[in-house]
Scaffold this motif. Structure first.
Motif, PDB file in Angstrom:
ATOM      1  N   PRO A   1       4.538  -7.834 -17.706  1.00 12.87           N
ATOM      2  CA  PRO A   1       3.185  -7.745 -17.155  1.00 12.87           C
ATOM      3  C   PRO A   1       3.082  -6.681 -16.066  1.00 12.87           C
ATOM      4  CG  PRO A   1       4.259  -9.795 -16.490  1.00 12.87           C
ATOM      5  CD  PRO A   1       5.186  -9.120 -17.447  1.00 12.87           C
ATOM      6  N   ASP A   2       1.889  -6.137 -15.925  1.00 17.97           N
ATOM      7  CA  ASP A   2       1.640  -5.148 -14.872  1.00 17.97           C
ATOM      8  C   ASP A   2       1.365  -5.879 -13.565  1.00 17.97           C
ATOM      9  OD1 ASP A   2       0.969  -3.106 -13.222  1.00 17.97           O
ATOM     10  OD2 ASP A   2      -0.842  -2.505 -14.303  1.00 17.97           O
ATOM     11  N   THR A   3       2.326  -5.843 -12.649  1.00  7.24           N
ATOM     12  CA  THR A   3       2.158  -6.523 -11.356  1.00  7.24           C
ATOM     13  C   THR A   3       1.729  -5.550 -10.266  1.00  7.24           C
ATOM     14  OG1 THR A   3       4.519  -6.221 -10.969  1.00  7.24           O
ATOM     15  CG2 THR A   3       3.837  -8.327 -11.910  1.00  7.24           C
ATOM     16  N   GLY A   4       1.353  -4.340 -10.659  1.00  5.44           N
ATOM     17  CA  GLY A   4       0.866  -3.359  -9.691  1.00  5.44           C
ATOM     18  C   GLY A   4       1.949  -2.396  -9.257  1.00  5.44           C
TER      19      GLY A   4
ATOM     20  N   THR B   1       3.295   0.582 -19.097  1.00  6.37           N
ATOM     21  CA  THR B   1       2.261  -0.424 -18.828  1.00  6.37           C
ATOM     22  C   THR B   1       2.623  -1.333 -17.660  1.00  6.37           C
ATOM     23  OG1 THR B   1       3.270  -1.976 -20.360  1.00  6.37           O
ATOM     24  CG2 THR B   1       1.607  -0.479 -21.260  1.00  6.37           C
ATOM     25  N   ASN B   2       3.772  -1.096 -17.027  1.00  5.91           N
ATOM     26  CA  ASN B   2       4.183  -1.962 -15.919  1.00  5.91           C
ATOM     27  C   ASN B   2       5.150  -1.178 -15.017  1.00  5.91           C
ATOM     28  OD1 ASN B   2       7.110  -2.525 -16.651  1.00  5.91           O
ATOM     29  ND2 ASN B   2       6.075  -3.086 -18.547  1.00  5.91           N
ATOM     30  N   PRO B   3       5.371  -1.675 -13.798  1.00 10.10           N
ATOM     31  CA  PRO B   3       6.175  -0.904 -12.836  1.00 10.10           C
ATOM     32  C   PRO B   3       7.687  -1.135 -12.960  1.00 10.10           C
ATOM     33  CG  PRO B   3       5.294  -2.838 -11.763  1.00 10.10           C
ATOM     34  CD  PRO B   3       4.770  -2.864 -13.185  1.00 10.10           C
ATOM     35  N   PHE B   4       8.137  -1.747 -14.058  1.00  8.15           N
ATOM     36  CA  PHE B   4       9.562  -2.096 -14.158  1.00  8.15           C
ATOM     37  C   PHE B   4      10.327  -1.016 -14.916  1.00  8.15           C
ATOM     38  CE2 PHE B   4       7.119  -6.014 -13.673  1.00  8.15           C
ATOM     39  CZ  PHE B   4       7.571  -6.329 -12.401  1.00  8.15           C
TER      40      PHE B   4
END
Ligand SMILES: [Cu+2]
Length: 218
Positions: free
Chosen positions: A53-56, A145-148
């Motif tokens: 998930p995209d947590t910002g 799509t996410n910061p990971f």
């Protein structure tokens, strides 16, 4: 029933940033072609989780890949899904930036010194970008799509922290090698070990022009 309602209420009150997370940690190893390798070291590898998930905290624009001295700068650009990327021409000659990537094809046409045109990247993935005039010009836009995501240290070790628990696909990639995918389960408060081996493709810098034909001169 009342107790259940209270429990759900408490859960909802905990901000996402305070929920327990996990991490993945491991190493990336490179198998280079024996002659003419274009890979410097594991620091060039990009490790990311495709579907977390995209947590910002994603990179923010403006985004640009400059054409200068018949090369793209930077040669790898990470952007969030939906990003608009400018392609300014800083050379005193014309370039024609294009991509034939499935789901992300575009053709900016021919334009000269001081001009720029833009492309929008609406889908996640790795998009090779070329010039129709100069075959040596190669860039990659990586749409996340996410910061990971992270890059390994010089010894190939990497770590990605703060991942919401779940089952995901972890990917390791670098230009001139095929992406390597592995299923990974991230558990709260734990570190999941991952090891990737990337194989450089011989002649991987070669590609066709925007018509799908070989360049007249390489
Ligand atoms: Cu060009």
């Amino acid at each position: 029933m009342i107790r259940r309602g209270v429990a759900l209420g408490l859960l909802a009150a905990v901000p996402a940033s305070a929920r327990p997370t996990g991490e993945i940690a491991g190493s990336a190893t490179l198998a280079r072609v024996s002659v003419g390798s274009r890979i410097d070291g594991p620091e060039e590898v990009l490790v990311f989780i495709e579907d977390a998930p995209d947590t910002g905290g994603m990179p923010e624009g403006p985004f640009a890949i400059v054409q200068s001295k018949k090369a793209f700068h930077p040669s790898v650009l990470l952007v969030p899904r939906g990003a608009v990327v400018d392609f300014p021409n800083h050379d005193d000659l014309h370039h024609n930036v294009f991509s034939l990537a499935p789901g992300g094809a575009f053709d900016l046409g021919l334009y000269g010194a001081g001009e720029f045109r833009s492309a929008t990247f609406d889908r996640a993935g790795i998009f090779p970008v070329y010039c129709n005039i100069h075959p040596q010009m190669v860039a990659h836009v990586v749409v996340l799509t996410n910061p990971f995501y992270t890059r390994p240290a010089a010894d190939g070790r990497f770590r990605i922290r703060g991942i919401p628990p779940g089952r995901y696909q972890a990917v390791a990639w670098l230009p001139f090698a095929e992406p390597v995918r592995q299923a990974v389960e991230v558990q709260a408060g734990r570190s999941t070990d991952l090891h990737f081996t990337l194989r450089e493709r011989a002649g991987a810098g070669r590609h066709l022009d925007k018509s799908g034909l070989p360049y007249a001169r390489y």
